[in-house]
Design a protein around this motif. Structure first.
Motif, PDB file in Angstrom:
ATOM      1  N   GLN A 154       0.737  -1.148  -0.034  1.00 22.90           N
ATOM      2  CA  GLN A 154       0.013   0.036   0.098  1.00 22.90           C
ATOM      3  C   GLN A 154       0.803   1.297  -0.057  1.00 22.90           C
ATOM      4  OE1 GLN A 154      -3.375  -0.216  -0.015  1.00 22.90           O
ATOM      5  NE2 GLN A 154      -2.897  -2.297  -0.402  1.00 22.90           N
ATOM      6  N   SER A 155       1.970   1.021   0.581  1.00 24.73           N
ATOM      7  CA  SER A 155       2.700   2.471   0.631  1.00 24.73           C
ATOM      8  C   SER A 155       4.175   2.451  -0.317  1.00 24.73           C
ATOM      9  CB  SER A 155       3.537   2.266   2.312  1.00 24.73           C
ATOM     10  OG  SER A 155       2.659   2.030   3.212  1.00 24.73           O
ATOM     11  N   GLU A 156       4.046   1.228  -1.358  1.00 28.74           N
ATOM     12  CA  GLU A 156       4.861   1.384  -2.375  1.00 28.74           C
ATOM     13  C   GLU A 156       6.276   1.413  -1.876  1.00 28.74           C
ATOM     14  OE1 GLU A 156       3.628   4.696  -4.849  1.00 28.74           O
ATOM     15  OE2 GLU A 156       2.536   3.737  -5.887  1.00 28.74           O
ATOM     16  N   LEU A 157       6.615   0.408  -0.901  1.00 29.60           N
ATOM     17  CA  LEU A 157       7.694   0.116  -0.361  1.00 29.60           C
ATOM     18  C   LEU A 157       8.184  -1.278  -0.946  1.00 29.60           C
ATOM     19  CD1 LEU A 157       7.267   2.597   1.722  1.00 29.60           C
ATOM     20  CD2 LEU A 157       8.418   1.347   3.411  1.00 29.60           C
ATOM     21  N   LEU A 158       9.580  -1.774  -1.101  1.00 33.23           N
ATOM     22  CA  LEU A 158       9.910  -2.644  -1.438  1.00 33.23           C
ATOM     23  C   LEU A 158      10.035  -3.651  -0.236  1.00 33.23           C
ATOM     24  CD1 LEU A 158      11.336  -4.795  -3.571  1.00 33.23           C
ATOM     25  CD2 LEU A 158      13.551  -4.127  -2.783  1.00 33.23           C
ATOM     26  N   PHE A 159       9.342  -4.599   0.067  1.00 32.43           N
ATOM     27  CA  PHE A 159       9.209  -5.490   1.402  1.00 32.43           C
ATOM     28  C   PHE A 159      10.149  -6.610   1.109  1.00 32.43           C
ATOM     29  CE2 PHE A 159       7.380  -9.374   3.003  1.00 32.43           C
ATOM     30  CZ  PHE A 159       7.324  -8.728   4.392  1.00 32.43           C
ATOM     31  N   CYS A 160      11.203  -6.673   2.400  1.00 35.07           N
ATOM     32  CA  CYS A 160      11.999  -7.701   2.516  1.00 35.07           C
ATOM     33  C   CYS A 160      11.441  -8.320   3.703  1.00 35.07           C
ATOM     34  CB  CYS A 160      13.348  -7.442   2.369  1.00 35.07           C
ATOM     35  SG  CYS A 160      13.951  -6.627   0.765  1.00 35.07           S
ATOM     36  N   TRP A 161      11.782  -9.748   3.927  1.00 34.38           N
ATOM     37  CA  TRP A 161      11.496 -10.218   5.286  1.00 34.38           C
ATOM     38  C   TRP A 161      12.717 -11.421   5.482  1.00 34.38           C
ATOM     39  CZ3 TRP A 161       8.505  -8.952   9.184  1.00 34.38           C
ATOM     40  CH2 TRP A 161       8.067  -9.889   9.880  1.00 34.38           C
ATOM     41  N   ALA A 162      13.432 -11.063   6.495  1.00 32.48           N
ATOM     42  CA  ALA A 162      14.577 -12.000   6.974  1.00 32.48           C
ATOM     43  C   ALA A 162      13.810 -13.054   8.169  1.00 32.48           C
ATOM     44  CB  ALA A 162      15.660 -11.395   7.368  1.00 32.48           C
ATOM     45  N   ARG A 163      13.814 -14.180   7.848  1.00 35.62           N
ATOM     46  CA  ARG A 163      13.437 -15.392   8.462  1.00 35.62           C
ATOM     47  C   ARG A 163      14.629 -15.749   9.235  1.00 35.62           C
ATOM     48  NH1 ARG A 163       8.571 -18.103   5.990  1.00 35.62           N
ATOM     49  NH2 ARG A 163       7.468 -16.281   6.896  1.00 35.62           N
TER      50      ARG A 163
END
Length: 301
Positions: A154-163
């Motif tokens: 929604q905010s037009e940010l690149l989303f990254c998730w480090a598990r």
């Protein structure tokens, strides 16, 4: 990109990540819990900016500068993994973290996930692992993954998730297996473990920081990254490597404690994506990382 923000940066990963970015001439802003006893860890840095704010008060922060990458590590409930209300509140606050990243003008959001999202697994954890969390902490972390991913869209940010699986090193928590074991050995106290037959994956904090640096600065499409060493050994082998540094006799140390039914028995990361995208591989062998961690613990006595 030259400016980053890190929340919850007072632990092992956060301190190593700050050091990594400073070495690469990035401006670093830390958002720290004003009530954390670990804020003293920031005194080693002379050229970082700090905003003191509770995880639950991010909506009150009014930015006056622009930044590029936002790393979100702050979480209340990690030490109280069965606390439903506290972990759920931290999960919901992650939405405020994304909104704050947007207000700062960031283009990339990197969230800190956990192996606890995956529940009890019998095979290596990859980006495609089906998650079935069994604790309020794991459930809340998985919820935070979905919430922040949606809010980033929604905010037009690149989303990254480090598990993140199991990281050790200087500035880690006093109650972690590695730090508590070293501290007991330094104080000549007796050690007590389970049979320690669990398969485990330990990653040194500087290697974790290198991977997170790559994710934040180089990722093109974002998404999940499974973060560990990719090495699988019995927990007992790691413990024996620590005790060997002190010539401690462990003949009566194992099999004393009992594992709970929800204890993790198998933990290992598939780091293929990190290797393929960033040519990243862990540099620090466990024996080397432990020596550095022991020196850190000695300095704290």
């Amino acid at each position: 990109m030259s400016r980053i923000i890190i929340t919850g940066a007072s632990g092992s990963i956060g301190i190593a990540l700050i050091e990594k970015f400073l070495k690469n001439d990035f401006d670093v802003l830390v958002i720290a819990n004003p009530n954390s006893i670990r804020n003293n860890n920031f005194k080693k840095f002379k050229n970082i900016k700090i905003i003191f704010s509770s995880l639950f008060d991010y909506d009150r922060i009014i930015p006056n500068e622009t930044y590029d990458i936002f790393y979100h590590f702050a979480w209340s409930g990690g030490s109280e993994r069965e606390n439903v209300e506290l972990n759920n509140r931290s999960s919901l606050s992650s939405i405020s973290a994304v909104k704050l990243a947007k207000r700062f003008g960031c283009k990339v959001f990197v969230g800190a996930g956990s192996q606890a999202e995956c529940g009890l697994q019998k095979t290596i954890i990859s980006e495609k692992t089906f998650c079935n969390p069994i604790t309020p902490f794991g459930i809340s972390k998985l919820n935070a993954f979905y919430l922040t991913r949606y809010q980033c869209e929604q905010s037009e940010l690149l989303f990254c998730w480090a598990r993140i699986l199991s990281v050790y090193g200087p500035f880690d928590g006093e109650n972690t297996l590695v730090i508590s074991t070293i501290n007991k050995l330094l104080k000549s106290e007796d050690l007590s473990f389970s049979s320690a037959e669990q398969i485990w994956d330990y990653l040194y904090s500087e290697d974790a920081a290198e991977a997170l640096f790559c994710i934040g600065t180089k990722s093109k499409i974002g998404g999940i990254y499974s973060l560990g060493s990719g090495e699988r050994k019995k927990l007992k082998e790691y413990i024996l490597e620590i005790t060997s540094k002190f010539e401690y006799n462990t003949s009566k140390s194992f099999g004393i404690l009992k594992l709970s039914k929800n204890s993790v028995r198998y933990l290992s990361a598939d780091i293929t994506r990190l290797k393929n995208e960033f040519n990243w591989i862990p540099k620090e062998k466990f024996s080397q990382g432990i020596e550095k961690t022991i020196e850190y613990c000695k300095s704290k006595l």
